[in-house]
Design a protein around this motif. Structure first.
Motif, PDB file in Angstrom:
ATOM      1  N   GLU A  12      36.691  49.513  35.583  1.00  6.50           N
ATOM      2  CA  GLU A  12      38.052  49.894  35.978  1.00  6.50           C
ATOM      3  C   GLU A  12      38.738  50.588  34.790  1.00  6.50           C
ATOM      4  OE1 GLU A  12      40.002  49.278  38.805  1.00  6.50           O
ATOM      5  OE2 GLU A  12      38.242  48.602  39.940  1.00  6.50           O
ATOM      6  N   PHE A  15      42.371  49.607  33.746  1.00  3.05           N
ATOM      7  CA  PHE A  15      42.378  48.263  33.178  1.00  3.05           C
ATOM      8  C   PHE A  15      41.975  48.330  31.710  1.00  3.05           C
ATOM      9  CE2 PHE A  15      40.212  44.245  32.191  1.00  3.05           C
ATOM     10  CZ  PHE A  15      41.236  43.355  32.459  1.00  3.05           C
ATOM     11  N   THR A  18      44.715  50.008  29.464  1.00  6.26           N
ATOM     12  CA  THR A  18      45.856  49.144  29.151  1.00  6.26           C
ATOM     13  C   THR A  18      45.452  48.022  28.199  1.00  6.26           C
ATOM     14  OG1 THR A  18      46.550  49.579  31.410  1.00  6.26           O
ATOM     15  CG2 THR A  18      47.788  47.927  30.196  1.00  6.26           C
ATOM     16  N   ARG A  22      46.952  46.920  24.583  1.00  8.82           N
ATOM     17  CA  ARG A  22      47.528  45.602  24.327  1.00  8.82           C
ATOM     18  C   ARG A  22      46.782  44.864  23.213  1.00  8.82           C
ATOM     19  NH1 ARG A  22      49.236  41.906  29.023  1.00  8.82           N
ATOM     20  NH2 ARG A  22      50.764  41.342  27.431  1.00  8.82           N
ATOM     21  N   PRO A 106      43.072  38.227  36.919  1.00  9.82           N
ATOM     22  CA  PRO A 106      43.636  38.800  35.687  1.00  9.82           C
ATOM     23  C   PRO A 106      43.874  37.697  34.652  1.00  9.82           C
ATOM     24  CG  PRO A 106      45.193  38.906  37.550  1.00  9.82           C
ATOM     25  CD  PRO A 106      44.050  38.119  37.999  1.00  9.82           C
TER      26      PRO A 106
ATOM     27  N   GLU B 337      38.521  43.357  46.001  1.00 11.56           N
ATOM     28  CA  GLU B 337      39.169  44.652  45.827  1.00 11.56           C
ATOM     29  C   GLU B 337      40.561  44.504  45.252  1.00 11.56           C
ATOM     30  OE1 GLU B 337      37.539  47.389  45.813  1.00 11.56           O
ATOM     31  OE2 GLU B 337      35.850  46.073  46.295  1.00 11.56           O
ATOM     32  N   ASN B 339      41.738  41.990  43.415  1.00 14.97           N
ATOM     33  CA  ASN B 339      41.783  41.395  42.087  1.00 14.97           C
ATOM     34  C   ASN B 339      41.896  42.430  40.970  1.00 14.97           C
ATOM     35  OD1 ASN B 339      42.063  38.752  41.930  1.00 14.97           O
ATOM     36  ND2 ASN B 339      39.969  38.290  41.362  1.00 14.97           N
ATOM     37  N   ASN B 340      41.139  43.482  41.092  1.00 13.11           N
ATOM     38  CA  ASN B 340      41.155  44.479  40.021  1.00 13.11           C
ATOM     39  C   ASN B 340      42.505  45.181  39.902  1.00 13.11           C
ATOM     40  OD1 ASN B 340      38.714  44.200  38.645  1.00 13.11           O
ATOM     41  ND2 ASN B 340      37.623  45.089  40.388  1.00 13.11           N
ATOM     42  N   VAL B 342      45.321  44.103  40.898  1.00 11.91           N
ATOM     43  CA  VAL B 342      46.302  43.107  40.461  1.00 11.91           C
ATOM     44  C   VAL B 342      46.173  42.898  38.957  1.00 11.91           C
ATOM     45  CG1 VAL B 342      46.894  40.665  40.562  1.00 11.91           C
ATOM     46  CG2 VAL B 342      46.591  41.942  42.662  1.00 11.91           C
ATOM     47  N   ALA B 343      44.936  42.857  38.479  1.00 18.93           N
ATOM     48  CA  ALA B 343      44.706  42.661  37.048  1.00 18.93           C
ATOM     49  C   ALA B 343      45.329  43.817  36.256  1.00 18.93           C
ATOM     50  CB  ALA B 343      43.206  42.580  36.781  1.00 18.93           C
ATOM     51  N   ILE B 344      45.164  44.998  36.793  1.00 19.42           N
ATOM     52  CA  ILE B 344      45.721  46.169  36.102  1.00 19.42           C
ATOM     53  C   ILE B 344      47.243  46.095  36.073  1.00 19.42           C
ATOM     54  CG2 ILE B 344      45.974  48.691  36.187  1.00 19.42           C
ATOM     55  CD1 ILE B 344      43.073  48.619  37.506  1.00 19.42           C
ATOM     56  N   GLU B 347      48.346  43.593  33.672  1.00 18.34           N
ATOM     57  CA  GLU B 347      48.157  44.069  32.288  1.00 18.34           C
ATOM     58  C   GLU B 347      49.176  45.139  31.923  1.00 18.34           C
ATOM     59  OE1 GLU B 347      46.569  42.501  30.209  1.00 18.34           O
ATOM     60  OE2 GLU B 347      45.516  41.235  31.660  1.00 18.34           O
ATOM     61  N   GLU B 348      49.479  46.020  32.919  1.00 18.79           N
ATOM     62  CA  GLU B 348      50.485  47.063  32.661  1.00 18.79           C
ATOM     63  C   GLU B 348      51.841  46.415  32.377  1.00 18.79           C
ATOM     64  OE1 GLU B 348      50.062  50.149  32.129  1.00 18.79           O
ATOM     65  OE2 GLU B 348      48.133  50.651  33.048  1.00 18.79           O
ATOM     66  N   ARG B 379      54.397  39.563  36.441  1.00 18.78           N
ATOM     67  CA  ARG B 379      53.225  38.811  35.980  1.00 18.78           C
ATOM     68  C   ARG B 379      53.040  37.529  36.784  1.00 18.78           C
ATOM     69  NH1 ARG B 379      53.753  39.163  29.699  1.00 18.78           N
ATOM     70  NH2 ARG B 379      55.223  37.533  30.255  1.00 18.78           N
ATOM     71  N   ARG B 383      49.950  36.437  39.147  1.00 15.16           N
ATOM     72  CA  ARG B 383      49.190  35.181  39.072  1.00 15.16           C
ATOM     73  C   ARG B 383      49.071  34.542  40.449  1.00 15.16           C
ATOM     74  NH1 ARG B 383      51.469  34.358  33.999  1.00 15.16           N
ATOM     75  NH2 ARG B 383      53.273  33.267  34.860  1.00 15.16           N
ATOM     76  N   LYS B 386      46.440  36.101  42.267  1.00 12.25           N
ATOM     77  CA  LYS B 386      45.170  35.628  41.729  1.00 12.25           C
ATOM     78  C   LYS B 386      44.784  34.290  42.379  1.00 12.25           C
ATOM     79  CE  LYS B 386      43.795  33.544  37.508  1.00 12.25           C
ATOM     80  NZ  LYS B 386      44.016  33.448  36.065  1.00 12.25           N
TER      81      LYS B 386
END
Lengths: 144, 563
Positions: A12, A15, A18, A22, A106, B337, B339-340, B342-344, B347-348, B379, B383, B386
């Motif tokens: 990704e 991902f 970023t 960080r 995440p 699909e 999860n990724n 959401v992770a981004i 993180e952003e 955030r 979670r 997640k």
């Protein structure tokens, strides 16, 4: 002076980008790869990698295969598995194959930073022990 | 497995019923046929007899009767003078004897002294003359006259007994025992007839009665007749169609001529034809068939009803399982699909937070606070995503967990111990009623933990407001291992009962529950080949019933048991 040289492997791209920002902000030296094969290539070019953060699910060579290969070639490099599979099994599989720890995506930045630091510590400790052992070896040989 | 078992039973059952039903058809038809045959035979025999008897009656009897009529008049004329002329009387009586007349007897009774008798059958007339008066003194009440033995081989005899006698009347009794009768097949084995007459000394009969028995069955009839001298009296005595005819004619003061004629035709009906037996048999068959068809129908209906219930239950489980499977697949796809991204996103947001912290210009301003709060919220919600996706993944996960020997009782106790604290806060008392004989089963311990924990947590949630009791019991029977979790909570409304295993179905407030706990339990138990059933009484409590298949016994175990 960076805390550790970290290789971040994930398919990704946003991902990775970023995360690089960080983690860099937290004084880590970052390398990136977007696939298992690329990660191995990067490590070949730059063998000073301390910790690899490795996504389990990737196209091509997946995380587990990449982990096996890394551990084979660079046994001292610590690997933190990043998984979207919340199952205990994939974590167990990774740990059995020599991964230092795992994190679920995440991930909390604090946790990740903490784990990377600890992994780096272990690696450094091992390297020191090896250096000591080598020094002793040299010392004993010289004494002969 | 159950489906094939049932349908196998169904086929043999149907086959059995079919064979039974088909086999009854020939039985019924043969019954009817046999009955018909016998009926026909009986009818033919009957007709034959009827014809014979009609002949006898029409020819001989009528002849006899008319002969008696004329001859009696003749006799009466001569009686006074020729009463002692044995030759004459013998001749006279012979006239009534014909080989065709099967049973008939004529006796000329001299009331004063002699009884002259002649009974039927033999062409050769013989007679015994017996003087009643001579015997009167010695055997007044038992005065028998054996009138005929007729060559010692035939059957007819008439016994005349003078029972009593006074100045006015005398009572006569005549017996006609028939021991073996003519070779007419349909005649009864034993026949006995008696008649008695009460007459005055003028020879007028006052009353006449007859009793006769056929195969020890008694018939009787009496007639009161008024006789006049020189007049022939005919009386038919009958009971239910069995009859004999009596002819009498007082011819002189001391002389009376008697005639007896039997109606054989009617005797034949006194016998139970074979047809009746067949009829009873056929009726029995029909009865049995009705009974059997009723039983078959009953059994069939029961079977269908049971199958219906079974199928319905199975359908419900299958539908539920199918729903689970498809939702599971969808869920795992979505989870992966989502999860990724959401992770981004998380993180952003994290990165923005980092930047914000570095920005000295914004620090302390109102916007800084607002931006920080907003990023925290992003955030936090990330979670939450997640949590949901991980639960989804664990729900959809294939059962590849490590299988090991698991002591379910110990496991459920462990879970109860874990939940002890929560239960205490909620005012819930946990009771255990575990059957120690439950065998260990091969399963995933973590999965079973998850199941038990989910159900226990649910129960505690249901009792959180008022407190209550949770009773956990286990037992084993032929169907498998059973675990029962009964709470005294608020219960589940009927409308929700069908949905509680559906993924994302929850009655908890938003953000509190994902609605996946029980779906995961269902999926796990389903994978283990078990069943999970919920029953609930709103206001009174809910019971979760888990049924797991018994571990298959190894041959060794069985050996030990049998030893």
């Amino acid at each position: 002076m960076s805390l550790a040289k970290v290789l971040l492997v994930d398919d990704e791209v946003p991902f990775v980008e970023t995360m690089v920002k960080r983690l860099s902000r937290r004084d880590f030296d970052l390398l990136t790869a977007y696939s298992g094969q690329e990660a191995l290539d990067v490590m070949e070019r730059d063998p000073r990698v301390d910790v690899v953060i490795l996504d389990v699910k990737m196209p091509g060579i997946d995380g587990i295969e990449t982990l096996k290969e890394i551990k084979l070639r660079y046994p001292l490099v610590e690997v933190i598995m990043l998984t979207a599979h919340a199952t205990v099994e994939s974590a167990i599989d990774g740990m059995k194959l020599g991964a230092f720890d795992y994190l679920m995506k995440p991930a909390e930045m604090d946790q990740l930073v903490d784990k990377v630091k600890r992994a780096e510590n272990i690696k450094r400790h091992k390297e020191e022990r090896i250096a000591e052992a080598q020094a002793m070896d040299i010392y004993h040989r010289r004494g002969d | 497995m159950k489906i094939t078992g049932l349908s196998f039973l169904g086929t043999t059952g149907k086959f059995f019923f079919l064979i039974l039903g088909l086999s009854l058809v020939p039985v019924l038809f043969s019954g009817i046929f046999l009955y018909y045959l016998d009926f026909r035979e009986t009818k033919i025999r009957h007709d034959e007899l009827a014809r014979q008897n009609a002949y006898f009656q029409a020819q001989n009897l009528n002849d006899l009767i008319s002969k008696i009529r004329t001859d009696l008049h003749l006799l009466a004329d001569m009686a006074e003078t020729r009463i002692h002329d044995h030759e004459f009387i013998n001749q006279l009586i012979s006239g009534y004897v014909s080989p065709q007349v099967i049973v008939s007897g004529v006796a000329v009774v001299s009331l004063g002294g002699e009884v002259l008798a002649r009974t039927g059958q033999t062409p050769k007339a013989e007679s015994i003359t017996w003087d009643i008066s001579q015997m009167e003194g010695s055997r007044r009440k038992e005065c028998f006259a054996f009138l005929s033995k007729l060559n010692g081989q035939q059957w007819n005899m008439i016994m005349v007994q003078r029972m009593m006698s006074d100045s006015e009347t005398m009572f006569l009794k005549a017996f006609l025992p028939v021991e073996s009768i003519m070779p007419v097949k349909s005649l009864p084995g034993s026949f006995l007839a008696r008649w008695s007459a009460l007459m005055d000394h003028q020879g007028n009969v006052l009353s006449l009665g007859g009793t006769w028995s056929i195969d020890e069955k008694l018939f009787q009839d009496y007639a009161t007749l008024s006789f006049e001298r020189d007049r022939l009296v005919e009386a038919e005595i009958n009971d239910n169609g069995h009859s004999f005819q009596v002819f009498m004619m007082p011819v002189a003061q001391n002389l009376m001529i008697l005639g007896l004629a039997f109606d054989f035709y009617d005797f034949t009906t006194g016998r139970e034809p074979l047809g009746t037996a067949i009829l009873i048999l056929a009726a029995g068959w029909i009865l049995i068939m009705i009974l059997v068809s009723y039983l078959i129908a009953q059994r069939g209906a029961d079977y269908l009803a049971r199958r219906e219930v079974c199928l319905q239950a199975m359908n419900e489980q299958v539908v539920e399982a199918g729903k689970m499977a498809s939702i599971g697949e969808l869920a795992s796809g979505i989870a992966h699909e989502i999860n990724n991204p959401v992770a981004i996103m998380v993180e952003e947001a994290g990165w923005m937070q980092d930047l914000l912290e570095d920005d000295t210009q914004l620090a302390g301003t109102k916007n800084f606070e607002e931006l920080s709060r907003s990023l925290r919220q992003i955030r936090q919600q990330g979670r939450r995503c997640k949590d949901i996706t991980y639960k989804l993944l664990s729900f959809a996960r294939k059962s590849d967990s490590r299988i090991q020997e698991v002591d379910l009782n110990a496991l459920v106790q462990e879970i109860a111990a874990i939940s002890e604290k929560r239960a205490k806060y909620a005012g819930v008392k946990i009771n255990m009623d575990l059957d120690p004989s439950i065998p260990s089963i091969q399963t995933s311990s973590t999965e079973m933990q998850q199941v038990f924990l989910n159900i226990v947590n649910n129960s505690i949630d249901a009792m959180e407001r008022k407190g209550g009791e949770l009773t956990i019991s286990s037992k084993q029977d032929s169907e498998g291992i059973h675990f029962r979790f009964s709470d005294t909570g608020e219960g589940i409304p009927k409308a929700n009962l069908g949905k509680i295993f559906d993924p994302f179905f929850t009655t908890k407030p938003v953000g509190k529950g994902t609605g996946l706990g029980l779906s995961i339990c269902f999926a796990i138990i389903q994978n283990l080949g078990g069943k999970i059933i919920v029953t609930s009484q709103p206001g009174q409590g809910t019971t979760f019933h888990i049924q797991l298949p018994c571990p298959e016994k190894k041959p060794g175990d069985i050996l030990i048991q049998t030893e």
